[in-house]
Design a protein around this motif. Structure first.
Motif: not given
Length: 324
Positions: A78, A83, A87-88, A112
């Motif tokens: 990732v 993120a 994308d988290l 993140l």
């Protein structure tokens, strides 16, 4: 380019390799109980391993994730910047996050790291500073020794990325050895390319069923010729009344019996006791046998059975798979 420049290039290369080798020796001497803790955490996870890093560390993280995934540990990379923009959601409770950052203070990692703390997702950090934000926030911190970078001025990540890569490889190998990951398992994750070809077994490449050229010992040679022509391998296996493979008819056999060929039956023309191979044998070994005996195909016989032919492996099948 003069000879002095060429010698300088070689000297530089040797210095870089020596510097990075020294860094790896330093890393080896510092690996301790925290590494075992990290392996145990990765083994116990019910989810996936999420690997992340920024810049050069990101490239190393991608490779580590790929190595995990190909050796039995579900994992993916990732990007920390992505993120922060959605994308988290690729991380969830039950996952383990492995984050690489030489300084441990990479700004793009902040969201993140915060997400793992907020949702109680286990975090393993790899960095060179024990008091860095990444290591302090991690459930388990793996510290890289402060080794000299190979670039000479300490600016370009070289030794540090090499150590991170080696530490990732060490984690992957420790996991696969504990799980008793075998070449057969590796083959499942590498069906294509050179690795897949080297690990392919005869049964993966052989022709079987209706494609198998086979006749009985009492089959007329006119019918044997039809079998050879229809199946297209230039040969036909010959079986006895019990189905046991007892011979083979090849182009060479046909030429040796040209006079009155159609008056014969298969057992009059066949070469007895042909070379055979087991379906479980590595295809690479089959290629070696064909090369040794100067033949182009092998009939495949179950070693535990009655000697019945179950397939045919042709050298062209091996070549198409990348062997030979």
């Amino acid at each position: 380019m003069n000879e002095f420049d060429r010698r300088t290039f070689v000297t530089t290369a040797r210095r870089v390799v020596a510097t990075e080798a020294n860094a790896l020796q330093q890393l080896e001497s510092t690996i301790g109980t925290e590494f075992a803790d990290a392996v145990e955490l990765l083994l116990s996870t019910k989810g996936r391993v999420i690997v992340s890093g920024m810049g050069k560390s990101g490239h190393v993280a991608r490779k580590i994730a790929a190595t995990f995934a190909s050796t039995g540990t579900p994992a993916h990379f990732v990007h920390p910047a992505e993120a922060s923009h959605g994308d988290l959601g690729m991380m969830a409770r039950g996952d383990v996050v492995l984050v690489l950052s030489n300084s441990g203070e990479t700004p793009e990692l902040a969201d993140l790291i915060a997400y793992t703390r907020r949702f109680n997702i286990k975090l393993i950090g790899i960095a060179s500073r024990a008091n860095s934000t990444l290591i302090r926030q991690s459930d388990i911190g793996l510290i890289l020794p402060l080794a000299d970078e190979a670039c000479g001025n300490g600016v370009v990540p070289t030794s540090s990325t090499t150590m991170s890569l080696a530490l990732g490889d060490a984690l992957a190998v420790a996991l696969m050895e504990h799980r008793q990951f075998t070449p057969e398992h590796f083959r499942e994750f590498h069906p294509g390319g050179k690795l897949g070809a080297q690990l392919a077994r005869v049964k993966d490449l052989m022709h079987c069923g209706e494609a198998l050229p086979l006749a009985n010992t009492q089959t007329s040679m006119s019918d044997v010729l039809i079998e050879i022509s229809q199946k297209g391998f230039g040969v036909s296996g010959i079986a006895d009344g019990l189905g046991t493979l007892v011979g083979i008819v090849t182009d060479g056999d046909l030429r040796r019996h040209m006079s009155g060929l159609l008056d014969y039956v298969a057992e009059d023309v066949m070469t007895q006791s042909p070379q055979t191979i087991s379906p479980e044998t590595l295809a690479e070994e089959a290629v070696a046998i064909m090369n040794q005996h100067k033949i182009t195909c092998l009939f495949v016989v179950e070693p535990q059975g009655a000697g019945n032919a179950v397939g045919l492996l042709h050298i062209h099948d091996c070549l198409r798979a990348g062997l030979g």
